[in-house]
Design a protein around this motif. Structure first.
Motif, short mmCIF file in Angstrom:
data_model
loop_
_atom_site.label_atom_id
_atom_site.label_comp_id
_atom_site.label_asym_id
_atom_site.label_seq_id
_atom_site.Cartn_x
_atom_site.Cartn_y
_atom_site.Cartn_z
N GLY A 194 42.58 33.85 45.21
CA GLY A 194 41.20 33.46 45.53
C GLY A 194 41.10 31.98 45.84
O GLY A 194 42.11 31.28 45.92
N GLN A 195 39.86 31.53 46.00
CA GLN A 195 39.60 30.12 46.27
C GLN A 195 39.51 29.37 44.95
O GLN A 195 38.99 29.91 43.98
N LEU B 39 38.07 38.19 40.76
CA LEU B 39 37.76 38.93 39.53
C LEU B 39 38.97 39.00 38.61
O LEU B 39 38.90 38.76 37.43
N ASN B 40 40.12 39.34 39.22
CA ASN B 40 41.35 39.38 38.42
C ASN B 40 41.96 37.99 38.44
O ASN B 40 41.75 37.23 39.37
N LYS B 41 42.75 37.70 37.43
CA LYS B 41 43.50 36.44 37.38
C LYS B 41 42.61 35.25 37.70
O LYS B 41 42.85 34.48 38.62
#
Ligand code: GN1
Ligand code: MG
Length: 372
Positions: free
Chosen positions: A24-25, A48-50
């Motif tokens: 993600g960002q 959402l994950n990690k």
């Protein structure tokens, strides 16, 4: 001007964090923890994950071969994850993960040549600087025992010596003498107390190294820095779930770890207090930690290991005091400080702790006999 530097630094941090942000960002990069050597940040990603991970700049003045630190860490995490898969453990236990960059590397060198790496963040966990209760003490001991147990079948030669001389007390004493030869400390009661304390404890320095050289204590893998706040606790069950800070996992003695864990866990005032006069070594906590430790470590310990336990507790407290005091005399070149006398204050705490350990030698030795 200062603000500009801060803004600039923050932008750079985001760029660096982004190298490891595979999911993600990057949303934010915040200073994290209270390490004395490396710089640590918590990175939040908008996935959402990690969601979170830990970003660290390795202090290459201390770790001259940071690539080897990463190599050790990868061998260690691989071994432990395999062991954990084969075990039927009925509780939560986590091993840190080394995160790779978008180019598949285990570190990133920035444009200034600084060395960065990222590690997984253990969600729903917390750590403590000071022991709160007996259950926690037992868990700290369990965590160290579990840590040693999981690597007890990994040959020490598989890991590199990434910090030569680490926990070799005679080397710290030599360094202290070199520093002292050119230092001009002011003659305050605190400085004089430290100078005399070291003088009186000279003969203590080689005890573990002699035991290692004569084969009484075997070379094993160790954590190197299992102080209280390097053990993570599950926020809801309050059970230990991981031991973090793997930079000093390397060949050594488990006694360095046992000593370090006890000198840190059994000091109810914590190592950062300025109230050094009141420092005591709490033997009730000591008993709990050792019981927790032995509940998982008994199988790989020998009779000699027990014989040297008391010496290890006393020596590692003294050694850390010596390291802090030498660094104070050298002008604070190794440990990060918040004020010029910080390392002196830290040294006083460790020397007072050593005194308290010595005053309770019989009690501590009886505890070791009772729990074994
Ligand atoms: C240093 O940086 P940190 O806090 O994880 C030091 C340990 C000391 C500890 C005392 C590589 O660890 O040996 O016990 O400070 N680490 C190194 O708080 O020297
Ligand atoms: Mg450390």
């Amino acid at each position: 001007m200062t603000n500009n530097i801060k803004v600039q630094a923050r932008e750079n941090l985001s760029i660096i964090a982004d190298q490891f942000a595979l999911f993600g960002q990057v949303e934010s990069v915040q200073a994290f923890g209270s390490g004395n050597i490396n710089d640590t940040f918590l990175v939040t990603q908008n996935s959402l994950n990690k969601k979170n991970f830990v970003l660290q700049r390795i202090n290459t003045q201390v770790f001259h071969q940071p690539e080897l630190v990463m190599q050790n860490m990868r061998i260690f995490t691989e071994h432990v994850s395999q062991r954990l898969k084969k075990m039927s453990l009925n509780r939560r236990w986590e091993v840190l993960e080394v995160l790779l960059t978008k180019d598949g590397q285990d570190h990133y060198c920035d444009t200034n040549g600084l060395f960065w790496r990222a590690i997984s963040f253990i969600e729903a966990s917390e750590s403590f600087d000071i022991m709160h209760c007996n259950e926690q003490a037992r868990e700290i001991g369990y965590a160290l025992g579990m840590f040693h147990n999981l690597i007890s079948d990994l040959p020490p030669q598989k890991l590199a010596d990434t910090l030569e001389g680490f926990h070799i007390t005679p080397i710290y004493l030599n360094h202290y003498n070199e520093v002292l030869a050119t230092a001009t400390p002011s003659s305050t009661p605190e400085v004089n107390y430290c100078l005399e304390f070291v003088e009186k404890h000279y003969s203590l320095a080689p005890i573990l190294e002699n035991a290692k050289a004569s084969g009484q204590l075997p070379l094993r893998l160790m954590h190197g820095d299992p102080k209280i706040n390097n053990v993570m606790f599950d926020t809801s069950t309050k059970k230990a779930v991981s031991v973090i800070d793997l930079d000093t996992v390397k060949p050594g003695l488990v006694h360095y770890d046992i000593g370090d864990c006890l000198r840190s866990g059994c000091n109810p005032a914590g190592e950062e207090t300025e109230n050094w006069q009141s420092i005591i070594f709490d033997t009730d906590i000591c008993k709990e930690i050792l019981q927790g430790y032995l509940s998982v470590a008994k199988e790989f310990l020998t009779e000699n290991d027990y014989i040297y336990m008391y010496d290890a507790i006393r020596l590692i407290a003294f050694e850390l005091g010596l390291r802090f005091f030498a660094d104070y005399l050298a002008g604070n070149v190794y440990f990060k400080v918040k004020y010029p006398e910080h390392n002196l204050a830290r040294a006083l705490v460790q020397f007072k702790l050593t005194e308290s350990i010595e005053a309770q030698q019989t009690t501590i030795q009886k505890i070791i006999q009772d729990v074994k």
